[in-house]
Design a protein around this motif. Structure first.
Motif, PDB file in Angstrom:
ATOM      1  N   UNK A  48       0.829  -1.196   0.000  1.00 12.78           N
ATOM      2  CA  UNK A  48       0.000   0.000   0.000  1.00 12.78           C
ATOM      3  C   UNK A  48       0.875   1.263   0.000  1.00 12.78           C
ATOM      4  N   UNK A  49       1.749   1.366   0.990  1.00 15.79           N
ATOM      5  CA  UNK A  49       2.585   2.565   1.103  1.00 15.79           C
ATOM      6  C   UNK A  49       3.797   2.246   1.965  1.00 15.79           C
ATOM      7  N   UNK A  50       4.861   3.032   1.787  1.00 20.10           N
ATOM      8  CA  UNK A  50       6.066   2.855   2.581  1.00 20.10           C
ATOM      9  C   UNK A  50       6.732   4.200   2.808  1.00 20.10           C
ATOM     10  N   UNK A  51       7.526   4.248   3.875  1.00 17.87           N
ATOM     11  CA  UNK A  51       8.277   5.459   4.184  1.00 17.87           C
ATOM     12  C   UNK A  51       9.624   5.056   4.774  1.00 17.87           C
ATOM     13  N   UNK A  52      10.663   5.785   4.385  1.00 14.45           N
ATOM     14  CA  UNK A  52      11.989   5.497   4.915  1.00 14.45           C
ATOM     15  C   UNK A  52      12.296   6.428   6.083  1.00 14.45           C
ATOM     16  N   UNK A  53      13.411   6.136   6.743  1.00 11.41           N
ATOM     17  CA  UNK A  53      13.837   6.945   7.883  1.00 11.41           C
ATOM     18  C   UNK A  53      14.078   8.396   7.475  1.00 11.41           C
ATOM     19  N   UNK A  54      14.398   8.604   6.182  1.00  9.88           N
ATOM     20  CA  UNK A  54      14.675   9.959   5.708  1.00  9.88           C
ATOM     21  C   UNK A  54      13.428  10.657   5.171  1.00  9.88           C
ATOM     22  N   UNK A  55      12.276   9.971   5.236  1.00 13.11           N
ATOM     23  CA  UNK A  55      11.036  10.603   4.819  1.00 13.11           C
ATOM     24  C   UNK A  55      10.618  10.373   3.380  1.00 13.11           C
ATOM     25  N   UNK A  56      11.336   9.510   2.680  1.00 15.55           N
ATOM     26  CA  UNK A  56      10.959   9.208   1.303  1.00 15.55           C
ATOM     27  C   UNK A  56       9.759   8.270   1.313  1.00 15.55           C
ATOM     28  N   UNK A  57       8.720   8.628   0.569  1.00 15.59           N
ATOM     29  CA  UNK A  57       7.494   7.834   0.545  1.00 15.59           C
ATOM     30  C   UNK A  57       7.278   7.171  -0.812  1.00 15.59           C
ATOM     31  N   UNK A  58       6.600   6.042  -0.769  1.00 18.36           N
ATOM     32  CA  UNK A  58       6.238   5.289  -1.970  1.00 18.36           C
ATOM     33  C   UNK A  58       4.811   4.821  -1.801  1.00 18.36           C
ATOM     34  N   UNK A  59       4.027   4.878  -2.876  1.00 19.24           N
ATOM     35  CA  UNK A  59       2.630   4.473  -2.819  1.00 19.24           C
ATOM     36  C   UNK A  59       2.282   3.542  -3.967  1.00 19.24           C
ATOM     37  N   UNK A  60       1.349   2.641  -3.687  1.00 19.99           N
ATOM     38  CA  UNK A  60       0.774   1.837  -4.753  1.00 19.99           C
ATOM     39  C   UNK A  60      -0.073   2.756  -5.627  1.00 19.99           C
ATOM     40  N   UNK A  61      -0.133   2.452  -6.912  1.00 19.12           N
ATOM     41  CA  UNK A  61      -0.909   3.296  -7.827  1.00 19.12           C
ATOM     42  C   UNK A  61      -2.366   3.396  -7.398  1.00 19.12           C
ATOM     43  N   UNK A  62      -2.887   2.320  -6.825  1.00 17.69           N
ATOM     44  CA  UNK A  62      -4.302   2.274  -6.470  1.00 17.69           C
ATOM     45  C   UNK A  62      -4.674   3.227  -5.337  1.00 17.69           C
ATOM     46  N   UNK A  63      -3.673   3.696  -4.571  1.00 19.03           N
ATOM     47  CA  UNK A  63      -3.975   4.572  -3.437  1.00 19.03           C
ATOM     48  C   UNK A  63      -3.330   5.947  -3.568  1.00 19.03           C
ATOM     49  N   UNK A  64      -2.541   6.132  -4.594  1.00 19.17           N
ATOM     50  CA  UNK A  64      -1.830   7.401  -4.786  1.00 19.17           C
ATOM     51  C   UNK A  64      -2.819   8.552  -4.874  1.00 19.17           C
ATOM     52  N   UNK A  65      -2.561   9.592  -4.108  1.00 17.18           N
ATOM     53  CA  UNK A  65      -3.454  10.738  -4.098  1.00 17.18           C
ATOM     54  C   UNK A  65      -4.583  10.630  -3.085  1.00 17.18           C
ATOM     55  N   UNK A  66      -4.790   9.450  -2.526  1.00 17.67           N
ATOM     56  CA  UNK A  66      -5.849   9.253  -1.526  1.00 17.67           C
ATOM     57  C   UNK A  66      -5.285   8.922  -0.152  1.00 17.67           C
ATOM     58  N   UNK A  67      -4.171   8.204  -0.119  1.00 20.90           N
ATOM     59  CA  UNK A  67      -3.577   7.778   1.145  1.00 20.90           C
ATOM     60  C   UNK A  67      -2.280   8.543   1.393  1.00 20.90           C
ATOM     61  N   UNK A  68      -1.973   8.766   2.669  1.00 21.80           N
ATOM     62  CA  UNK A  68      -0.739   9.443   3.049  1.00 21.80           C
ATOM     63  C   UNK A  68      -0.100   8.711   4.215  1.00 21.80           C
ATOM     64  N   UNK A  69       1.162   8.330   4.045  1.00 21.64           N
ATOM     65  CA  UNK A  69       1.902   7.671   5.115  1.00 21.64           C
ATOM     66  C   UNK A  69       2.796   8.695   5.795  1.00 21.64           C
ATOM     67  N   UNK A  70       2.920   8.568   7.108  1.00 20.60           N
ATOM     68  CA  UNK A  70       3.765   9.499   7.853  1.00 20.60           C
ATOM     69  C   UNK A  70       4.308   8.804   9.096  1.00 20.60           C
ATOM     70  N   UNK A  71       5.364   9.378   9.664  1.00 22.34           N
ATOM     71  CA  UNK A  71       5.940   8.824  10.876  1.00 22.34           C
ATOM     72  C   UNK A  71       6.067   9.905  11.937  1.00 22.34           C
TER      73      UNK A  71
END
Length: 124
Positions: A48-71
């Motif tokens: 679905x989504x991922x985030x690295x320690x440096x704040x880089x995020x990745x999203x699946x196409x199906x959720x891009x623009x709708x979901x937001x990952x944060x730490x």
């Protein structure tokens, strides 16, 4: 011992929003990647989504623009804000983590630690 505990899943109507949280304990990782996956009945677990320690995020196409990952590093938490939910978003959502860095973070095998999952149901 590393533990990941998800919360926030529930029944919501299509078009609504939910915020999932994952509380992490037992680690002192300086560099890490955290991800959210989901698994619907009869289907494989999918990224679905991922985030690295440096704040880089990745999203699946199906959720891009709708979901937001944060730490929130101070609280050792990772969250998934889900907006404009659709019935096809219905699944058990899992939090995952792994120390260190990697070129990939979208595969199940990219992660060592998993939570128990939280159910998200979107009604039409």
């Amino acid at each position: 011992q590393v533990q990941l505990v998800e919360s926030g899943g529930r029944l919501v109507q299509a078009g609504g929003s939910l915020r999932l949280s994952c509380a992490a304990s037992g680690w002192t990782w300086t560099r890490y990647r955290m991800g959210w996956f989901r698994q619907a009945p009869g289907k494989e677990r999918q990224f679905v989504a991922a985030i690295t320690w440096s704040g880089i995020t990745t999203y699946a196409d199906s959720v891009k623009g709708r979901f937001t990952i944060s730490t929130d590093s101070a609280k050792n938490m990772v969250s998934l804000q889900m907006d404009s939910l659709k019935p096809e978003d219905t699944a058990i959502y899992y939090c995952a983590g792994r120390p260190g860095t990697s070129l990939t973070n979208t595969r199940v095998n990219d992660y060592d630690y998993w939570g128990q999952g939280t159910q998200v149901t979107v009604s039409s």
